[in-house]
Design an enzyme around this catalytic site. Structure first.
Site, PDB file in Angstrom:
ATOM      1  N   VAL A 130      67.779  59.977  16.906  1.00  0.00           N
ATOM      2  CA  VAL A 130      66.937  61.571  16.677  1.00  0.00           C
ATOM      3  C   VAL A 130      68.703  62.100  18.387  1.00  0.00           C
ATOM      4  O   VAL A 130      68.512  61.255  19.264  1.00  0.00           O
ATOM      5  CB  VAL A 130      65.790  61.137  17.778  1.00  0.00           C
ATOM      6  CG1 VAL A 130      65.349  62.384  18.908  1.00  0.00           C
ATOM      7  CG2 VAL A 130      64.885  60.673  17.071  1.00  0.00           C
ATOM      8  N   ARG A 171      69.541  37.657  25.445  1.00  0.00           N
ATOM      9  CA  ARG A 171      68.471  37.094  26.486  1.00  0.00           C
ATOM     10  C   ARG A 171      67.767  36.298  24.805  1.00  0.00           C
ATOM     11  O   ARG A 171      67.104  35.350  24.587  1.00  0.00           O
ATOM     12  CB  ARG A 171      67.076  38.544  26.613  1.00  0.00           C
ATOM     13  CG  ARG A 171      67.400  39.050  27.827  1.00  0.00           C
ATOM     14  CD  ARG A 171      66.305  40.021  27.724  1.00  0.00           C
ATOM     15  NE  ARG A 171      65.125  39.030  27.655  1.00  0.00           N
ATOM     16  CZ  ARG A 171      63.684  41.050  28.320  1.00  0.00           C
ATOM     17  NH1 ARG A 171      64.124  42.007  27.735  1.00  0.00           N
ATOM     18  NH2 ARG A 171      62.977  39.708  27.637  1.00  0.00           N
ATOM     19  N   GLY A 186      82.666  63.923  24.301  1.00  0.00           N
ATOM     20  CA  GLY A 186      83.176  62.856  24.062  1.00  0.00           C
ATOM     21  C   GLY A 186      83.129  61.432  24.031  1.00  0.00           C
ATOM     22  O   GLY A 186      82.408  61.546  25.387  1.00  0.00           O
ATOM     23  N   HIS A 213      46.309  65.313   8.149  1.00  0.00           N
ATOM     24  CA  HIS A 213      46.290  66.439   8.238  1.00  0.00           C
ATOM     25  C   HIS A 213      45.060  66.450   9.987  1.00  0.00           C
ATOM     26  O   HIS A 213      44.484  65.955   8.783  1.00  0.00           O
ATOM     27  CB  HIS A 213      45.577  66.875   6.912  1.00  0.00           C
ATOM     28  CG  HIS A 213      45.305  68.659   6.897  1.00  0.00           C
ATOM     29  ND1 HIS A 213      46.386  69.182   6.781  1.00  0.00           N
ATOM     30  CD2 HIS A 213      44.468  69.123   7.092  1.00  0.00           C
ATOM     31  CE1 HIS A 213      45.826  70.926   6.815  1.00  0.00           C
ATOM     32  NE2 HIS A 213      44.958  70.520   7.071  1.00  0.00           N
ATOM     33  N   ARG A 269      84.115  74.610  19.843  1.00  0.00           N
ATOM     34  CA  ARG A 269      84.961  74.593  19.278  1.00  0.00           C
ATOM     35  C   ARG A 269      84.780  75.128  17.776  1.00  0.00           C
ATOM     36  O   ARG A 269      85.363  76.025  17.471  1.00  0.00           O
ATOM     37  CB  ARG A 269      86.142  73.698  18.905  1.00  0.00           C
ATOM     38  CG  ARG A 269      86.403  73.231  20.586  1.00  0.00           C
ATOM     39  CD  ARG A 269      87.235  71.701  20.466  1.00  0.00           C
ATOM     40  NE  ARG A 269      86.538  70.610  19.325  1.00  0.00           N
ATOM     41  CZ  ARG A 269      87.022  69.882  19.357  1.00  0.00           C
ATOM     42  NH1 ARG A 269      88.669  69.196  19.536  1.00  0.00           N
ATOM     43  NH2 ARG A 269      86.561  68.644  18.697  1.00  0.00           N
TER      44      ARG A 269
END
Length: 465
Positions: free
Chosen positions: A355, A29, A273, A454, A209
């Site tokens: 994330v 694109r 994986g 806050h 593991r």
């Protein structure tokens, strides 16, 4: 319905992209935006991809119903249960709409969509083989390989019965929610899927593991998430290797480990994986080099060793994340086809934010503490850290108050921020802004000079002492 091409429209294209996922679409694109003749070759019927976050949201909502609503004095909530069978077609329809948007955008922007299997036949030609066996060739000035990767499942020779399991793609194909599941792996996909299963009420076993999950992440993240997953009900089998899987798919499966355990489940999911889809791409015909893992070798500009052939995304083995593939692809197209100002454009793979949609979510950018100490030396590193329960959980029963831990790693006398590691509610959203700060070279003083918002959890990062 956008057109699907079955033959070349031009004698030679400016750009041919093999692979119509997010990275391939992004680079195509961007090239088309510069008025170039562009074609995408995609083998599957679903350009684009899927997103685990939809299922994470369902699992998060279940947690709120089951464990949080009573603390906020909601009554008559009852015991809501998740209807996997009803939700699946709804979720699939949403993903299908996203896939169609890809095709629509390509058509709007003049990108040709060739549905078939793309294979390099020379440094400037790609053979397209359609499902009906018809073949034709596209010639191009530049070719980019963006075919991605696929989950790895051991062979039955390596682990007898391994093929009885599914992978992360199979997770999305499940028609009904299993009552018991064994997820094998300790990376972010394993953690995300085990967390989703567990929150939605499946008896979830996680076979790893080592001693902790997410072993490539900062130790603080590992040490916080692993015990919390166990506390919330995930059965973690540490230091374990699967030796065999017995049973019949669709019936009870027995997973045996080298510790002598036999775990009975309904579904086995491998999340150990991924590997690149580089086989049968014609890389040898074009002379393109791969490494021992099968990843295409590229330089910092996404160039392979063959002039005018490039590779982006999972297929080149660095940072296997959708936004990374998109960013690399766009910069590649800028450099190849854009104005002079982009002649050296490329993606810098340092300080990429990522994330994990675990329960609670994780956000991280920069170096882990061991990496920082190795790079700068122990004396140059200072750690700022805080642990707390976010305001949201103030009204929730103590047993269900999720942990929040924020860790800042700084280096040198100027205290340059070289690592930010967050776990806790909202960490996924909070990280994006701090990722910008790290990328810009922020120091601890820059954070100190920022007025806190806050009450939020993120304000803790600008008030650390």
């Amino acid at each position: 319905m956008p057109p699907i091409f079955d033959k070349p429209s031009f004698e030679k294209y400016d750009y041919v992209v093999i692979g119509g996922g997010s990275g391939g679409s992004g680079t195509a694109r961007r090239a088309a935006s510069y008025g170039k003749k562009v074609a995408i070759i995609e083998a599957t019927a679903t350009p684009g991809g899927t997103c685990v976050n939809i299922m994470w949201s369902a699992a998060d909502l279940q947690d709120r119903f089951r464990h949080h609503a009573a603390g906020y004095k909601f009554t008559d909530v009852g015991n809501p249960t998740f209807d996997w069978k009803a939700f699946k077609p709804q979720r699939d329809a949403y993903i299908s709409r996203l896939n169609k948007i890809y095709e629509t955008n390509w058509a709007k922007e003049g990108i040709e969509y060739h549905h078939g299997y793309g294979k390099l036949t020379s440094p400037n030609t790609v053979e397209v083989k359609r499902a009906d066996g018809h073949k034709y060739t596209l010639q191009a000035e530049h070719i980019t390989v963006a075919v991605g990767g696929t989950p790895t499942i051991p062979s039955d020779e390596e682990i007898p019965g391994a093929s009885l399991g599914i992978d992360s793609d199979g997770f999305f194909a499940l028609e009904e929610q299993p009552k018991r599941v064994a997820v094998i792996g300790a990376g972010y996909i394993a953690v995300e899927l085990a967390g989703i299963f567990n929150a939605l009420g499946t008896e979830a076993h996680l076979i790893i593991r080592g001693e902790t999950v997410l072993r490539t992440f900062d130790p603080t993240i590992q040490e916080t998430l692993t015990p919390w997953m166990e506390k919330t009900g995930v059965h973690i089998h540490r230091g374990s290797h699967v030796t065999r899987v017995d049973g019949v798919r669709g019936q009870t499966l027995t997973v045996s480990t080298d510790k002598g355990e036999k775990i009975e489940v309904d579904t086995v999911l491998w999340a150990i994986g991924r590997h690149p889809l580089t086989q049968n791409l014609g890389l040898e015909s074009a002379g393109v080099k791969t490494d021992e893992k099968g990843d295409i070798v590229v330089d910092e500009y996404q160039n392979t060793n063959v002039k005018n052939i490039h590779a982006i995304g999972d297929v080149q083995g660095k940072w296997l994340l959708t936004p990374v593939a998109i960013a690399a692809g766009r910069r590649l197209a800028n450099r190849l086809f854009g104005p002079e100002e982009f002649k050296n454009d490329h993606l810098n793979y340092d300080n990429i934010s990522t994330v994990v949609f675990s329960h609670p979510p994780i956000g991280t950018v920069g170096l882990t503490e061991p990496q920082a100490r190795k790079k700068y030396g122990d004396d140059a590193i200072k750690i700022y850290r805080t642990s707390f329960k976010s305001l949201y959980f103030s009204q929730v029963d103590e047993e269900h108050k999720e942990p929040t831990v924020y860790k800042l790693i700084v280096a040198g006398p100027e205290e340059k921020v070289v690592g930010v590691h967050l776990i806790g509610q909202g960490s996924d959203e909070a990280l994006q802004g701090f990722g910008v700060a790290v990328k810009m070279g922020a120091t601890k003083k820059d954070l100190d000079d920022t007025v806190a918002i806050h009450p939020t959890s993120a304000e803790e990062l600008v008030t650390l002492r």
